[in-house]
Design a protein around this motif. Structure first.
Motif, PDB file in Angstrom:
ATOM      1  N   ALA A 112       0.830  -1.203   0.000  1.00 41.18           N
ATOM      2  CA  ALA A 112       0.000   0.000   0.000  1.00 41.18           C
ATOM      3  C   ALA A 112       0.865   1.254   0.000  1.00 41.18           C
ATOM      4  O   ALA A 112       0.604   2.202  -0.747  1.00 41.18           O
ATOM      5  CB  ALA A 112      -0.927  -0.006   1.212  1.00 41.18           C
ATOM      6  N   GLY A 113       1.901   1.253   0.816  1.00 44.82           N
ATOM      7  CA  GLY A 113       2.768   2.425   0.911  1.00 44.82           C
ATOM      8  C   GLY A 113       3.524   2.693  -0.377  1.00 44.82           C
ATOM      9  O   GLY A 113       3.605   3.838  -0.835  1.00 44.82           O
ATOM     10  N   ALA A 114       4.097   1.652  -0.974  1.00 44.51           N
ATOM     11  CA  ALA A 114       4.843   1.830  -2.225  1.00 44.51           C
ATOM     12  C   ALA A 114       3.903   2.272  -3.344  1.00 44.51           C
ATOM     13  O   ALA A 114       4.238   3.170  -4.132  1.00 44.51           O
ATOM     14  CB  ALA A 114       5.580   0.547  -2.596  1.00 44.51           C
ATOM     15  N   LEU A 115       2.721   1.665  -3.423  1.00 44.98           N
ATOM     16  CA  LEU A 115       1.743   2.046  -4.444  1.00 44.98           C
ATOM     17  C   LEU A 115       1.288   3.490  -4.250  1.00 44.98           C
ATOM     18  O   LEU A 115       1.245   4.276  -5.204  1.00 44.98           O
ATOM     19  CB  LEU A 115       0.533   1.099  -4.407  1.00 44.98           C
ATOM     20  N   ALA A 116       0.958   3.843  -3.010  1.00 45.59           N
ATOM     21  CA  ALA A 116       0.498   5.201  -2.713  1.00 45.59           C
ATOM     22  C   ALA A 116       1.581   6.224  -3.035  1.00 45.59           C
ATOM     23  O   ALA A 116       1.312   7.264  -3.646  1.00 45.59           O
ATOM     24  CB  ALA A 116       0.085   5.301  -1.243  1.00 45.59           C
ATOM     25  N   ALA A 117       2.817   5.921  -2.642  1.00 36.68           N
ATOM     26  CA  ALA A 117       3.929   6.834  -2.899  1.00 36.68           C
ATOM     27  C   ALA A 117       4.181   6.975  -4.395  1.00 36.68           C
ATOM     28  O   ALA A 117       4.454   8.075  -4.891  1.00 36.68           O
ATOM     29  CB  ALA A 117       5.187   6.354  -2.185  1.00 36.68           C
ATOM     30  N   PHE A 118       4.076   5.882  -5.131  1.00 30.37           N
ATOM     31  CA  PHE A 118       4.273   5.941  -6.578  1.00 30.37           C
ATOM     32  C   PHE A 118       3.170   6.762  -7.244  1.00 30.37           C
ATOM     33  O   PHE A 118       3.450   7.656  -8.049  1.00 30.37           O
ATOM     34  CB  PHE A 118       4.321   4.534  -7.186  1.00 30.37           C
ATOM     35  N   LEU A 119       1.923   6.480  -6.919  1.00 30.82           N
ATOM     36  CA  LEU A 119       0.824   7.201  -7.559  1.00 30.82           C
ATOM     37  C   LEU A 119       0.846   8.690  -7.208  1.00 30.82           C
ATOM     38  O   LEU A 119       0.642   9.541  -8.078  1.00 30.82           O
ATOM     39  CB  LEU A 119      -0.519   6.574  -7.195  1.00 30.82           C
ATOM     40  N   GLY A 120       1.107   9.005  -5.943  1.00 28.96           N
ATOM     41  CA  GLY A 120       1.155  10.405  -5.546  1.00 28.96           C
ATOM     42  C   GLY A 120       2.447  11.086  -5.955  1.00 28.96           C
ATOM     43  O   GLY A 120       2.427  12.153  -6.568  1.00 28.96           O
ATOM     44  N   GLY A 121       3.581  10.452  -5.619  1.00 31.41           N
ATOM     45  CA  GLY A 121       4.876  11.082  -5.796  1.00 31.41           C
ATOM     46  C   GLY A 121       5.481  10.981  -7.177  1.00 31.41           C
ATOM     47  O   GLY A 121       6.486  11.635  -7.462  1.00 31.41           O
ATOM     48  N   VAL A 122       4.889  10.177  -8.042  1.00 30.66           N
ATOM     49  CA  VAL A 122       5.377  10.098  -9.424  1.00 30.66           C
ATOM     50  C   VAL A 122       4.250  10.507 -10.371  1.00 30.66           C
ATOM     51  O   VAL A 122       4.347  11.526 -11.054  1.00 30.66           O
ATOM     52  CB  VAL A 122       5.924   8.686  -9.770  1.00 30.66           C
ATOM     53  N   VAL A 123       3.178   9.763 -10.403  1.00 30.05           N
ATOM     54  CA  VAL A 123       2.108  10.026 -11.369  1.00 30.05           C
ATOM     55  C   VAL A 123       1.501  11.420 -11.160  1.00 30.05           C
ATOM     56  O   VAL A 123       1.499  12.247 -12.080  1.00 30.05           O
ATOM     57  CB  VAL A 123       1.018   8.927 -11.309  1.00 30.05           C
ATOM     58  N   VAL A 124       1.011  11.699  -9.960  1.00 31.39           N
ATOM     59  CA  VAL A 124       0.354  12.988  -9.704  1.00 31.39           C
ATOM     60  C   VAL A 124       1.363  14.134  -9.745  1.00 31.39           C
ATOM     61  O   VAL A 124       1.090  15.180 -10.324  1.00 31.39           O
ATOM     62  CB  VAL A 124      -0.411  12.958  -8.360  1.00 31.39           C
ATOM     63  N   LEU A 125       2.527  13.951  -9.162  1.00 34.43           N
ATOM     64  CA  LEU A 125       3.520  15.021  -9.095  1.00 34.43           C
ATOM     65  C   LEU A 125       4.050  15.429 -10.464  1.00 34.43           C
ATOM     66  O   LEU A 125       4.324  16.602 -10.717  1.00 34.43           O
ATOM     67  CB  LEU A 125       4.690  14.611  -8.192  1.00 34.43           C
ATOM     68  N   TYR A 126       4.192  14.473 -11.352  1.00 30.97           N
ATOM     69  CA  TYR A 126       4.781  14.783 -12.655  1.00 30.97           C
ATOM     70  C   TYR A 126       3.850  15.577 -13.566  1.00 30.97           C
ATOM     71  O   TYR A 126       4.318  16.257 -14.478  1.00 30.97           O
ATOM     72  CB  TYR A 126       5.232  13.499 -13.356  1.00 30.97           C
ATOM     73  N   ILE A 127       2.567  15.528 -13.348  1.00 31.45           N
ATOM     74  CA  ILE A 127       1.640  16.284 -14.203  1.00 31.45           C
ATOM     75  C   ILE A 127       1.897  17.788 -14.075  1.00 31.45           C
ATOM     76  O   ILE A 127       2.224  18.447 -15.072  1.00 31.45           O
ATOM     77  CB  ILE A 127       0.173  15.894 -13.924  1.00 31.45           C
ATOM     78  N   PRO A 128       1.802  18.374 -12.876  1.00 33.73           N
ATOM     79  CA  PRO A 128       2.107  19.814 -12.801  1.00 33.73           C
ATOM     80  C   PRO A 128       3.595  20.093 -13.018  1.00 33.73           C
ATOM     81  O   PRO A 128       3.955  21.167 -13.516  1.00 33.73           O
ATOM     82  CB  PRO A 128       1.671  20.214 -11.388  1.00 33.73           C
ATOM     83  N   GLY A 129       4.452  19.141 -12.658  1.00 32.29           N
ATOM     84  CA  GLY A 129       5.885  19.334 -12.856  1.00 32.29           C
ATOM     85  C   GLY A 129       6.247  19.504 -14.312  1.00 32.29           C
ATOM     86  O   GLY A 129       6.987  20.427 -14.689  1.00 32.29           O
ATOM     87  N   ILE A 130       5.721  18.639 -15.142  1.00 33.82           N
ATOM     88  CA  ILE A 130       6.001  18.709 -16.583  1.00 33.82           C
ATOM     89  C   ILE A 130       5.355  19.946 -17.200  1.00 33.82           C
ATOM     90  O   ILE A 130       5.972  20.644 -18.014  1.00 33.82           O
ATOM     91  CB  ILE A 130       5.543  17.410 -17.285  1.00 33.82           C
ATOM     92  N   ILE A 131       4.135  20.242 -16.798  1.00 36.75           N
ATOM     93  CA  ILE A 131       3.466  21.442 -17.312  1.00 36.75           C
ATOM     94  C   ILE A 131       4.255  22.688 -16.920  1.00 36.75           C
ATOM     95  O   ILE A 131       4.482  23.581 -17.746  1.00 36.75           O
ATOM     96  CB  ILE A 131       2.000  21.514 -16.820  1.00 36.75           C
ATOM     97  N   ALA A 144       9.360  18.690 -22.516  1.00 33.18           N
ATOM     98  CA  ALA A 144       9.392  18.757 -21.056  1.00 33.18           C
ATOM     99  C   ALA A 144       9.275  17.357 -20.453  1.00 33.18           C
ATOM    100  O   ALA A 144       9.933  17.054 -19.458  1.00 33.18           O
ATOM    101  CB  ALA A 144       8.277  19.662 -20.539  1.00 33.18           C
ATOM    102  N   THR A 145       8.468  16.504 -21.055  1.00 31.28           N
ATOM    103  CA  THR A 145       8.367  15.117 -20.589  1.00 31.28           C
ATOM    104  C   THR A 145       9.709  14.422 -20.746  1.00 31.28           C
ATOM    105  O   THR A 145      10.137  13.682 -19.852  1.00 31.28           O
ATOM    106  CB  THR A 145       7.265  14.365 -21.366  1.00 31.28           C
ATOM    107  N   GLY A 146      10.381  14.670 -21.847  1.00 23.16           N
ATOM    108  CA  GLY A 146      11.713  14.107 -22.046  1.00 23.16           C
ATOM    109  C   GLY A 146      12.689  14.573 -20.976  1.00 23.16           C
ATOM    110  O   GLY A 146      13.525  13.804 -20.503  1.00 23.16           O
ATOM    111  N   TYR A 147      12.576  15.832 -20.570  1.00 26.84           N
ATOM    112  CA  TYR A 147      13.417  16.348 -19.494  1.00 26.84           C
ATOM    113  C   TYR A 147      13.124  15.650 -18.164  1.00 26.84           C
ATOM    114  O   TYR A 147      13.999  15.509 -17.324  1.00 26.84           O
ATOM    115  CB  TYR A 147      13.207  17.848 -19.309  1.00 26.84           C
ATOM    116  N   ALA A 148      11.868  15.245 -17.968  1.00 30.67           N
ATOM    117  CA  ALA A 148      11.466  14.619 -16.704  1.00 30.67           C
ATOM    118  C   ALA A 148      11.843  13.137 -16.620  1.00 30.67           C
ATOM    119  O   ALA A 148      11.962  12.598 -15.520  1.00 30.67           O
ATOM    120  CB  ALA A 148       9.965  14.783 -16.503  1.00 30.67           C
TER     121      ALA A 148
END
Length: 181
Positions: A112-131, A144-148
């Motif tokens: 649960a922790g690894a999944l939650a951290a991945f979804l929040g800290g990678v999937v969700v975080l990268y959307i505004p980060g790349i934008i 920008a995605t290539g940079y990420a």
């Protein structure tokens, strides 16, 4: 209420302290730092609301000028740099990690922790980060995605570490995971 405030402040301090670990800045101008691990842990351990508040507290302190970001950066100027999307995304990332953790109580803590951290800290975080990178650097979303992309393996490793730390905390002290209370 007092426990909540203490934990929010403690995890805000953890996020800030992880910025002291030396970082490496890539060509995009975005540093590889350990601070996103703190954001992941905030959500995984504190839950959605408190985790987002811890991340939000750090963002507020940075806006007020405190040099809490990797490399000792802080102040309103960082909101005009290529990291702005990641910085503002910390709040949503911590919330998402906590939300997932709160809803995966049937899974073992590590999973649960690894999944939650991945979804929040990678999937969700990268959307505004790349934008944010695309806008500030005046690049396409594809560029920008290539940079990420170079950040993803390290952030996946951080998600695994977050799951392991949540498991260790859970085993050491039952009820310590506020996200599972």
């Amino acid at each position: 209420m007092d426990r909540d405030l203490i934990m929010i402040a403690l995890f805000a301090a953890l996020i800030a302290a992880l910025g002291l670990i030396p970082s490496v800045t890539l060509i995009s101008g975005v540093p590889i730092s350990a601070q996103s691990l703190g954001v992941m842990l905030s959500g995984v351990i504190l839950g959605a609301r408190r985790g987002a508040m811890a991340a939000g507290l750090v963002v507020l302190m940075v806006a007020l000028g405190l040099p809490l970001l990797a490399g000792g950066r802080g102040g309103i100027g960082v909101f005009a740099g290529p990291t702005v999307g990641f910085l503002l995304g910390w709040i949503a990332a911590a919330w998402a990690a906590g939300f997932v953790m709160e809803r995966t109580r049937r899974l073992p803590v590590f999973a649960a922790g690894a999944l939650a951290a991945f979804l929040g800290g990678v999937v969700v975080l990268y959307i505004p980060g790349i934008i944010g990178m695309a806008v500030v650097l005046d690049k396409s979303l594809a560029v920008a995605t290539g940079y990420a992309l170079p950040f993803i393996p390290g952030d996946i490793l951080k998600a695994v570490v977050a799951g392991a730390l949540a498991t260790a905390l859970h085993k050491a002290r039952a009820g310590a995971l506020m996200s599972r209370a």
